[in-house]
Design an enzyme around this catalytic site. Structure first.
Site, short mmCIF file in Angstrom:
data_model
loop_
_atom_site.label_atom_id
_atom_site.label_comp_id
_atom_site.label_asym_id
_atom_site.label_seq_id
_atom_site.Cartn_x
_atom_site.Cartn_y
_atom_site.Cartn_z
N ASP A 178 43.67 33.61 34.68
CA ASP A 178 44.75 34.09 35.55
C ASP A 178 44.70 33.31 36.86
O ASP A 178 44.72 33.88 37.95
CB ASP A 178 44.59 35.59 35.79
N ASN A 237 44.57 34.06 43.43
CA ASN A 237 43.15 34.21 43.08
C ASN A 237 42.30 33.06 43.61
O ASN A 237 41.18 32.84 43.12
CB ASN A 237 42.99 34.34 41.57
N ASP A 277 38.25 36.87 41.05
CA ASP A 277 38.86 37.74 40.04
C ASP A 277 38.96 37.10 38.66
O ASP A 277 40.02 36.62 38.24
CB ASP A 277 40.23 38.22 40.50
#
Length: 324
Positions: A200, A205, A218
């Protein structure tokens, strides 16, 4: 059936933190934005700041969560700037509340949101991902999802169409466009290198830490798949509008690790897969109170008109002769 997250009252959270870290905590409990999990910033009586992440029940198995933690710990050991979970009093990085909700504890790390700009930033991002992927290629993650149409998109489509979230004409049109996308995916998606990925890797992030550089955070959506997945999510728009940024990313990446440029023509297929994944994931969360409050229009006729139009547009793109 009660949502297990409803049991995460302050007393439960403080008890979990104090048992896991064997220290007392002050009254600081700050909920942080998180679409999937429940995340809180807390302060110990020693004025230490921690982030507690309570994982959504039923999403990942214990083994899958430990594989995520292992990946980040291996990145940390390779001196890659990531935020890795702390070892808890139970001897592992994974705790569990009395109501069997898994959680992890991370040190608080400050940083500012990534701002797109200088060419050098894209080169640095590419080099960072190359280092992460070098670690990712070192071992398999058998308990994490595999990013490939046969391994996940087929089941996501079937689950979405049988979930009852769309009816009548909306269901017919949704079914038609999803099945058409699946046919293209199964025909055009190529198997290549599969490694552990962040999964992701969008700019939200990545943090910029003044004086230290970029930090990747994350790893909750960690999966096994083609390296290109972590690159295209960073782009600020469609590939054809971001050729400069993509080339700079690749320059940084290829300075440290080989990259199969043939995989670039899979980006729009991966985007279609992500669209289907996101719809299926939302469908599974539609009974969650927080989800309903944030997305009151989800599942309405107007919602499906927009989503079906977006899927049809993506179908047109992946049907283009330029994707082989």
């Amino acid at each position: 059936m009660q949502n297990k997250f409803d049991t995460l009252v302050p007393d439960t959270i403080f008890a979990a933190a104090e048992r896991a870290l064997e220290r007392r905590f002050s009254g600081v409990l700050l909920p942080l934005p998180s679409y999937i999990n429940r995340v809180y910033e807390m302060e110990s009586c020693r004025r230490e700041r921690f982030i507690l992440k309570f994982y959504r029940p039923g999403r990942w198995s214990r083994d899958a969560l430990l594989e995520e933690h292992l990946f980040t710990l291996e990145c940390k050991a390779a001196e890659i700037p990531v935020v890795a979970p702390l070892r808890l009093a139970n001897g592992t990085t994974l705790g569990e509340t009395e109501n069997r909700i898994y959680f992890a504890v991370f040190p608080k790390r400050w940083g500012r949101a990534l701002e797109e700009g200088e060419d050098e930033l894209w080169i640095r991002l590419g080099a960072l991902l190359a280092r992460v992927h070098t670690v990712g290629a070192a071992r398999p993650a058998p308990h994490r999802e595999i990013l490939a149409p046969r391994e996940n998109t087929l089941s996501e489509t079937a689950r979405l169409l049988s979930s009852g979230v769309a009816e009548g004409r909306s269901l017919d049109e949704l079914s038609a466009v999803l099945k058409a996308i699946l046919r293209v995916l199964l025909a055009k998606f190529r198997d290549g290198e599969r490694i552990r990925l962040h999964g992701d890797c969008h700019k939200g992030n990545v943090l910029e830490r003044p004086g230290e550089g970029l930090m990747l955070i994350d790893f909750d959506d960690m999966l096994t798949g083609p390296p290109v997945q972590d690159l295209w999510l960073l782009l600020p728009g469609p590939v054809e509008e971001c050729t400069r940024e993509l080339e700079l990313l690749l320059r940084g990446y290829e300075s440290l690790r080989e990259f199969d440029r043939r995989s670039l023509d899979q980006i729009e297929l991966l985007r279609a897969m992500r669209m289907i994944y996101f719809l299926d994931w939302n469908a599974r969360q539609r009974s969650d109170r927080n989800f309903r409050e944030r997305n009151p229009d989800w599942g309405s006729d107007s919602f499906w008109r927009r989503e079906i139009a977006s899927l049809a547009e993506q179908l047109s793109i992946i049907n283009h002769d330029g994707i082989s």
